[in-house]
Write an enzyme that holds these catalytic residues in place. Structure first.
Site, short mmCIF file in Angstrom:
data_model
loop_
_atom_site.label_atom_id
_atom_site.label_comp_id
_atom_site.label_asym_id
_atom_site.label_seq_id
_atom_site.Cartn_x
_atom_site.Cartn_y
_atom_site.Cartn_z
N CYS A 8 0.87 -1.18 0.00
CA CYS A 8 0.00 0.00 0.00
C CYS A 8 0.90 1.22 0.00
O CYS A 8 2.00 1.22 0.54
CB CYS A 8 -0.93 0.10 1.19
SG CYS A 8 -2.12 -1.22 1.31
N GLU A 53 5.67 -16.09 -10.92
CA GLU A 53 5.22 -14.73 -10.61
C GLU A 53 4.48 -14.08 -11.77
O GLU A 53 3.48 -13.41 -11.56
CB GLU A 53 6.44 -13.84 -10.37
CG GLU A 53 6.99 -13.83 -9.00
CD GLU A 53 8.11 -12.83 -8.89
OE1 GLU A 53 9.17 -13.02 -9.52
OE2 GLU A 53 7.94 -11.84 -8.18
N TRP A 62 -2.77 -2.65 -1.61
CA TRP A 62 -2.50 -4.08 -1.76
C TRP A 62 -3.28 -4.73 -0.63
O TRP A 62 -2.98 -4.55 0.55
CB TRP A 62 -1.01 -4.37 -1.62
CG TRP A 62 -0.67 -5.80 -1.87
CD1 TRP A 62 -0.48 -6.42 -3.08
CD2 TRP A 62 -0.48 -6.83 -0.88
NE1 TRP A 62 -0.20 -7.75 -2.91
CE2 TRP A 62 -0.19 -8.04 -1.57
CE3 TRP A 62 -0.53 -6.86 0.50
CZ2 TRP A 62 0.05 -9.24 -0.92
CZ3 TRP A 62 -0.30 -8.06 1.15
CH2 TRP A 62 -0.01 -9.24 0.45
N ASN A 114 -1.18 2.49 5.52
CA ASN A 114 -0.34 1.40 5.02
C ASN A 114 0.11 0.60 6.23
O ASN A 114 0.65 1.18 7.17
CB ASN A 114 0.87 1.97 4.28
CG ASN A 114 1.97 0.93 4.08
OD1 ASN A 114 1.70 -0.24 3.88
ND2 ASN A 114 3.21 1.37 4.11
N GLY A 115 -0.13 -0.71 6.24
CA GLY A 115 0.29 -1.53 7.38
C GLY A 115 -0.82 -2.47 7.78
O GLY A 115 -1.78 -2.69 7.04
N LYS A 143 10.54 -16.63 -11.05
CA LYS A 143 10.21 -15.65 -12.09
C LYS A 143 9.03 -16.13 -12.91
O LYS A 143 8.10 -15.38 -13.19
CB LYS A 143 11.41 -15.42 -13.04
CG LYS A 143 12.55 -14.59 -12.52
CD LYS A 143 12.27 -13.13 -12.32
CE LYS A 143 11.71 -12.82 -10.99
NZ LYS A 143 12.50 -12.64 -9.84
N HIS A 164 13.97 -38.44 -5.24
CA HIS A 164 13.45 -38.66 -3.88
C HIS A 164 11.99 -38.21 -3.76
O HIS A 164 11.54 -37.88 -2.67
CB HIS A 164 14.34 -37.93 -2.86
CG HIS A 164 15.74 -38.46 -2.86
ND1 HIS A 164 16.07 -39.70 -2.34
CD2 HIS A 164 16.89 -37.97 -3.37
CE1 HIS A 164 17.35 -39.92 -2.50
NE2 HIS A 164 17.88 -38.88 -3.13
N LYS A 171 5.57 -4.65 -5.08
CA LYS A 171 7.02 -4.65 -5.13
C LYS A 171 7.66 -4.48 -3.76
O LYS A 171 8.77 -4.93 -3.52
CB LYS A 171 7.48 -3.52 -6.06
CG LYS A 171 8.97 -3.49 -6.28
CD LYS A 171 9.32 -3.62 -7.73
CE LYS A 171 10.79 -3.86 -7.94
NZ LYS A 171 11.10 -5.27 -8.19
N GLU A 219 15.26 -19.41 -8.55
CA GLU A 219 14.93 -18.06 -9.02
C GLU A 219 14.25 -18.13 -10.40
O GLU A 219 13.31 -17.37 -10.67
CB GLU A 219 16.21 -17.20 -9.04
CG GLU A 219 16.06 -15.80 -9.60
CD GLU A 219 15.06 -14.92 -8.85
OE1 GLU A 219 14.55 -15.29 -7.79
OE2 GLU A 219 14.74 -13.84 -9.38
N ARG A 272 3.70 -0.42 -5.08
CA ARG A 272 3.37 -0.91 -3.73
C ARG A 272 2.03 -1.65 -3.70
O ARG A 272 1.65 -2.19 -2.66
CB ARG A 272 3.33 0.26 -2.75
CG ARG A 272 4.63 1.04 -2.69
CD ARG A 272 4.51 2.20 -1.73
NE ARG A 272 4.58 1.75 -0.36
CZ ARG A 272 5.69 1.57 0.33
NH1 ARG A 272 6.85 1.80 -0.24
NH2 ARG A 272 5.66 1.17 1.58
#
Ligand code: F6R
Length: 614
Positions: A2, A494, A77, A103-104, A491, A510, A609, A487, A27
């Protein structure tokens, strides 16, 4: 996550709020809203989805607030409550005279809500934030002083918040306060700006004051007053921000992500300047403030990070242990902070973060600092909350990363880890000097090698299109490239929402091997070196289960052609440096698959982000 903004001054407020929010869209982008003082009342405008939807709403109503010069805004967000208009901020009290943006996360909002409802509060949304709106309004009824009402109300709140508040009975006032969430005040000529982050205010002023936890700032058009949680007035530390307004442009690329992938060679060159002058010259890393004797005797490092930064940290562990012989633990910050960790004044704690604001990592480094550890921060934001906690600060200087999926900041973090590992190995004399020189020398060639990959992207694009319609994707590697596999998978999931997973190739048998059939792509990261033959055997095992095999390799081995249906070739590179090369095609595969599928590459669903909630 946010983002919040606020403005009080003499200019039309709506454009300033909208511009500010557009700089904070990284954000969150679930909904957006603004509240503006019109002279007689406060009007609230909100829209679900991206900021452009709010812009359209404001266009339709622009006659209603043309003269307004005071307002607050929010980009969301979602945490509590679905991303819809009712849950969008600003939130109001019963009568609509008090409005807030937040925000929070308010952890005790349920208890507050129960109490406030007994006193007549009527809740409209499912958010935690609305409890704070009613709480401040309740205190305002008693005190008739907005600053005092905010001070008393926030003393009853548990959790994290950055808040911006206005009230229709105090038409020349804007209040802001924070705890464990970023917030700064921009200082102009007879005007003040409030924002979660610098880019929202930098087009208007470079003078700013960062708020510390529990401080409350009261802004009028001509004056700013700062108090602590007990109401004591505090001195104001206004500083000049070391930032230039930057026009964020895609520079002709279709998406920021693609542009940022292409920036990587120059970013590496910039990081190396002044630090790695030649293979023979010792690494210069003045940013590390630990004295050399302490470094020589150091025997424990902990690295804490989240997401992509965690993958960079895993490679950091690999090279620091190999080059310097120092034991390194890597842990997700979100795990580190909820257990008893063996961290003390003899431990070097390294926090890695693109944003420098990730709540879990910030909490983790504060905990480590309290135990007396030296805190080294590797971040792309030298002005961030984490940077302010650092004893040593290595800025990675990747430039603003707009795409939510991190690419260039990851490569910049890796290069910073290599420099740190080389630097410590030289101080400790822990590595064969010919080998170290060869690595330093090859490091200087990495930008060129990445450029070679970028100039031959067609095979990668073809490969991406070939596998774009798969539901699952497996990446395997061993050794130093195991984090590269993780990674690469991150990517892809996402931005394309394909269920992708990275495994150590030796672990396939395994359990995960049970998933393989002729519909499953398995991408093997086959870089020449100590584990090449082993990954090859693991790839044979996967092929024997009919998996659709893809190789990412710097080997010209003819026998690969029988084993793999697709081969992506990358330039030769020393194994230790191979993660810098291997990652580039994986970024491009994720990009081209998402683009082919028509996904929102730069702003994927459900993500933000900067993750400022734990
Ligand atoms: C992935 C991504 C996230 C971040 C994570 C940590 O592309 O960007 O996984 O890496 O949220 O963020 P920072 O590095 O800002 O602490």
């Amino acid at each position: 996550m946010c983002g919040i903004v606020g403005y009080i001054g003499d200019k039309p407020v709506a454009d300033i709020l909208l511009n500010g929010l557009s700089q904070l869209e990284y954000r969150g982008y679930d909904s957006a809203g603004v509240a503006v003082q019109t002279g007689t009342k406060i009007n609230v405008y909100k829209a679900e989805g991206k900021l452009e939807n709010l812009s359209s709403v404001l266009m339709q109503h622009k006659g209603e607030f043309a003269q307004s010069t005071l307002g607050i805004g929010h980009i969301r967000w979602a945490t509590h409550g679905a991303p819809n208009v009712i849950n969008a901020h600003p939130h109001t009290c019963n009568c609509g005279n008090l409005v807030i943006v937040h925000n929070g996360i308010i952890e005790n909002y349920k208890e507050l809500k129960e109490e406030l409802e007994k006193n007549g509060a009527k809740f409209k949304s499912q958010t935690d934030t609305e409890a704070v709106a009613h709480l401040i309004a309740y205190q305002y009824e008693k005190t008739k002083d907005l600053t005092e009402a905010v001070r008393i109300a926030t003393s009853k709140v548990d959790g994290a918040y950055a808040l911006c508040i206005m009230h229709n009975d105090e038409k020349d006032k804007l209040i802001a306060t924070k705890r464990n969430a970023p917030l700064l005040v921009g200082v102009g000529e007879n005007e003040y700006f409030v924002a979660s982050d610098v880019p929202a205010i930098i087009p208007y002023t470079k003078r700013a004051m960062y708020l510390n936890d529990n401080q409350i700032v009261t802004l009028t058009r001509t004056n700013m007053t700062l108090i602590d949680k007990d109401g004591n007035e505090l001195p104001q530390k206004v500083e000049v921000l070391p930032w230039e307004p930057v026009a964020l442009s895609k520079m002709g690329y279709k998406h920021f992500m693609l542009k940022e992938i292409h920036e990587q060679p120059d970013i590496i060159r910039n990081i190396l300047v002044g630090k790695l002058r030649s293979a023979e010259t010792p690494i210069e890393l003045d940013e590390v403030k630990l004295n050399k004797d302490t470094l020589k005797n150091l025997n424990r490092i902990q690295i804490i990070a989240c997401g992509t930064s965690l993958h960079a940290a895993m490679i950091g562990k690999y090279i620091i242990e190999d080059f310097c012989g120092i034991a390194v633990d890597v842990e997700a910050s979100s795990e580190y902070i909820y257990r008893k960790t063996v961290t003390d004044e003899h431990t070097l704690v390294i926090g890695v973060s693109q944003s420098g604001e990730t709540a879990d990592t910030l909490t983790a480094i504060k905990q480590a600092k309290a135990k007396g550890s030296h805190i080294l921060i590797i971040t792309n934001r030298p002005d961030s909350a984490m940077a302010r906690e650092a004893d040593s600060l290595i800025p990675v200087n990747a430039g603003i990363e707009v795409s939510v999926a991190a690419t260039k900041s990851y490569i910049a973090q890796l290069v910073s880890f290599y420099l740190l590992a080389f630097y410590m190995a030289e101080i400790k004399n822990s590595m064969n000097s010919a080998e170290l020189q060869a690595l330093k020398s090859e490091m200087m060639l990495v930008p060129q090698k990445i450029e070679q990959i970028l100039s031959h992207k067609e095979t990668i694009q073809k490969c991406a299109q070939h596998y774009a319609n798969t539901k699952d994707f497996i990446y395997v590697a061993r050794g130093i490239n195991y984090p590269t596999a993780l990674e690469g998978a991150l990517k892809l999931k996402e931005i394309s929402y394909i269920n992708a997973t990275g495994y150590p190739a030796g672990e396939l048998k395994h359990g995960p091997i049970a998933m393989l059939d002729d519909s499953m792509p398995v991408l093997s990261i086959l870089m020449k070196g100590s584990v090449y033959e082993k990954i090859l055997s693991n790839s044979e095992e996967a092929k024997a289960r009919n998996a659709r095999m893809i190789a990412l390799t710097n080997s010209k081995d003819e026998k690969l052609k029988d084993l793999f249906e697709f081969i992506i070739e990358v330039p030769e590179i020393q194994e230790y440096l191979s993660p810098l090369i291997a990652m580039i095609p994986l970024q491009l595969i994720a990009y081209y698959i998402a683009e082919y599928l028509g996904k929102d590459v730069d702003q994927p669903r459900n993500l933000a982000k900067s993750v400022t909630v734990e």
